[in-house]
Design a protein around this motif. Structure first.
Motif, short mmCIF file in Angstrom:
data_model
loop_
_atom_site.label_atom_id
_atom_site.label_comp_id
_atom_site.label_asym_id
_atom_site.label_seq_id
_atom_site.Cartn_x
_atom_site.Cartn_y
_atom_site.Cartn_z
N THR A 181 0.84 -1.19 0.00
CA THR A 181 0.00 0.00 0.00
C THR A 181 0.88 1.24 0.00
OG1 THR A 181 -1.79 -1.09 1.20
CG2 THR A 181 -1.73 1.32 1.28
N VAL A 182 0.70 2.09 -1.00
CA VAL A 182 1.49 3.32 -1.08
C VAL A 182 1.03 4.29 0.00
CG1 VAL A 182 2.08 5.31 -2.53
CG2 VAL A 182 1.90 3.02 -3.55
N VAL A 183 1.99 4.78 0.78
CA VAL A 183 1.67 5.70 1.87
C VAL A 183 2.20 7.10 1.62
CG1 VAL A 183 1.45 3.90 3.60
CG2 VAL A 183 3.68 4.94 3.21
N GLU A 184 3.13 7.25 0.67
CA GLU A 184 3.63 8.58 0.34
C GLU A 184 4.24 8.56 -1.06
OE1 GLU A 184 6.32 12.26 2.13
OE2 GLU A 184 5.72 10.58 3.41
N GLU A 185 4.01 9.64 -1.80
CA GLU A 185 4.59 9.81 -3.13
C GLU A 185 5.28 11.16 -3.20
OE1 GLU A 185 2.05 9.24 -6.48
OE2 GLU A 185 1.01 7.50 -5.61
N ARG A 186 6.38 11.19 -3.93
CA ARG A 186 7.06 12.45 -4.22
C ARG A 186 7.50 12.45 -5.68
NH1 ARG A 186 10.76 14.22 1.05
NH2 ARG A 186 9.05 14.10 2.58
N THR A 187 7.34 13.60 -6.32
CA THR A 187 7.77 13.75 -7.71
C THR A 187 8.93 14.73 -7.78
OG1 THR A 187 6.13 15.49 -8.07
CG2 THR A 187 5.48 13.23 -8.61
N GLY A 188 9.65 14.66 -8.85
CA GLY A 188 10.78 15.55 -9.06
C GLY A 188 11.45 15.20 -10.36
N THR A 189 12.72 15.51 -10.49
CA THR A 189 13.48 15.18 -11.68
C THR A 189 14.77 14.48 -11.29
OG1 THR A 189 14.60 17.32 -11.72
CG2 THR A 189 12.53 17.12 -12.96
N GLU A 226 17.62 14.93 -18.59
CA GLU A 226 16.83 15.17 -17.39
C GLU A 226 15.44 14.57 -17.59
OE1 GLU A 226 16.89 17.12 -13.47
OE2 GLU A 226 18.44 16.70 -14.96
N VAL A 227 14.94 13.81 -16.62
CA VAL A 227 13.63 13.18 -16.74
C VAL A 227 12.84 13.38 -15.45
CG1 VAL A 227 14.28 11.39 -18.41
CG2 VAL A 227 14.62 10.98 -15.95
N GLU A 228 11.53 13.20 -15.58
CA GLU A 228 10.67 13.20 -14.39
C GLU A 228 10.95 11.95 -13.57
OE1 GLU A 228 6.65 13.50 -15.67
OE2 GLU A 228 7.02 15.30 -16.87
N ARG A 229 10.86 12.09 -12.26
CA ARG A 229 11.09 10.97 -11.36
C ARG A 229 9.91 10.83 -10.42
NH1 ARG A 229 15.52 9.79 -6.56
NH2 ARG A 229 14.77 11.73 -5.69
N LEU A 230 9.58 9.60 -10.07
CA LEU A 230 8.50 9.31 -9.13
C LEU A 230 9.04 8.42 -8.02
CD1 LEU A 230 5.47 9.34 -8.31
CD2 LEU A 230 5.18 7.32 -9.77
N GLN A 231 8.83 8.85 -6.78
CA GLN A 231 9.21 8.04 -5.63
C GLN A 231 7.94 7.58 -4.91
OE1 GLN A 231 13.02 9.46 -3.50
NE2 GLN A 231 12.05 11.35 -4.23
N LEU A 232 7.91 6.30 -4.58
CA LEU A 232 6.76 5.70 -3.91
C LEU A 232 7.25 4.98 -2.65
CD1 LEU A 232 5.22 4.01 -7.07
CD2 LEU A 232 4.36 6.08 -5.99
N VAL A 233 6.70 5.37 -1.52
CA VAL A 233 6.97 4.65 -0.28
C VAL A 233 5.72 3.83 0.04
CG1 VAL A 233 7.48 4.82 2.18
CG2 VAL A 233 8.54 6.42 0.57
N SER A 234 5.90 2.52 0.20
CA SER A 234 4.75 1.66 0.45
C SER A 234 5.04 0.72 1.61
CB SER A 234 4.40 0.86 -0.81
OG SER A 234 5.49 0.02 -1.18
N ARG A 235 3.96 0.14 2.13
CA ARG A 235 4.07 -0.82 3.23
C ARG A 235 3.64 -2.20 2.77
NH1 ARG A 235 5.25 1.12 8.07
NH2 ARG A 235 4.81 3.30 8.58
N ASN A 236 4.26 -3.21 3.34
CA ASN A 236 3.89 -4.59 3.11
C ASN A 236 2.69 -4.93 3.99
OD1 ASN A 236 3.74 -7.30 2.57
ND2 ASN A 236 5.70 -7.83 3.51
N ASP A 237 1.55 -5.18 3.37
CA ASP A 237 0.33 -5.44 4.12
C ASP A 237 0.08 -6.92 4.37
OD1 ASP A 237 -0.27 -2.77 4.29
OD2 ASP A 237 -1.55 -2.76 2.51
N ALA A 238 1.10 -7.74 4.31
CA ALA A 238 0.92 -9.19 4.47
C ALA A 238 0.14 -9.52 5.73
CB ALA A 238 2.28 -9.89 4.49
#
Length: 238
Positions: free
Chosen positions: A192-200, A208-220
């Motif tokens: 489950t994604v709990v936080e997203e951040r965008t940037g380059t 130079e490209v767009e970047r996406l960071q996803l922080v997620s939790r293991n919901d097992a």
């Protein structure tokens, strides 16, 4: 279970193993979710750039793993004290729930098939404890003319290939996913994604490209180790 060897594009045993990786850790994001004593797997670590950075930041319980032998050999020359391992097959030898967190930095874009992407995420879901954190940094599908032309050219040359796949002049094979595809891959494997951040971010080839960071939790079984038996201890959001 017999080991499965994910396909590693030959680029990563040749020219790719000489490249300088460019996705930087967001140290504030890292600190918000990972206490210093966290057990961390840097999967697809390449030559150990981020493994070494985690050690420098005071995370002593980190291990870097990569299926490319050339990458690991380079990393051992650059950071001889860093714990780097060549692991060409999955599953890894660690037991279920062995890690509090895992990093997956610009790895899915380098995995040539959806089957291997799913194999990778399934293994990370196994290795992370319930409630553990998966920190993903990726290049999503780009909208600029240069990348759109590469996507369309590859689709014309390789009918049936997923849109977003492209090759580079030095022989690399890559794939960019939409943010929705990335979120879907994570959700399909219990994250489950709990936080997203965008940037380059700069690319391996100086663009130079767009970047996406996803922080997620293991919901097992996200009881967050309330009895304290499997957690990392300490503060933070882990």
């Amino acid at each position: 279970m017999a080991g499965v060897r994910p396909a590693v594009h030959g680029f990563w045993e040749a020219d790719g193993a000489t490249k300088t990786f460019t996705h930087a850790l967001d140290e504030d994001l890292l600190a918000a979710y990972l206490p210093r004593e966290s057990r961390i797997l840097d999967y697809g670590c390449g030559y150990g750039r981020l493994t070494g950075r985690l050690l420098d930041l005071g995370y002593p319980r980190v291990v870097g793993v990569d299926p490319s032998l050339a990458m690991i050999e380079r990393g051992r020359r650059l950071r001889p004290r860093a714990p780097l391992r060549h692991e060409p097959e999955l599953p890894l030898p660690e037991r279920d729930g062995s890690f509090d967190a895992a990093l997956l930095f610009a790895v899915l874009t380098c995995v040539p098939t959806e089957a291997d992407q799913r194999l990778t995420l399934a293994e990370l879901a196994r290795l992370l404890r319930p409630g553990g954190v998966l920190y993903v940094s990726e290049v999503p599908l780009q909208r600029d003319a240069r990348n759109v032309a590469r996507y369309e050219r590859h689709r014309d040359e390789v009918p049936g290939s997923p849109y977003g796949t492209f090759t580079t002049d030095d022989g690399g094979l890559f794939r960019h996913h939409t943010p929705e595809q990335l979120r879907g891959l994570l959700a399909d494997h219990g994250f489950t994604v709990v936080e997203e951040r965008t940037g380059t971010a700069p690319t391996l080839h100086g663009h130079e490209v767009e970047r996406l960071q996803l922080v997620s939790r293991n919901d097992a079984d996200d009881a967050d180790d309330a009895d304290g038996s499997g957690g990392s201890g300490g503060s933070g959001r882990l």
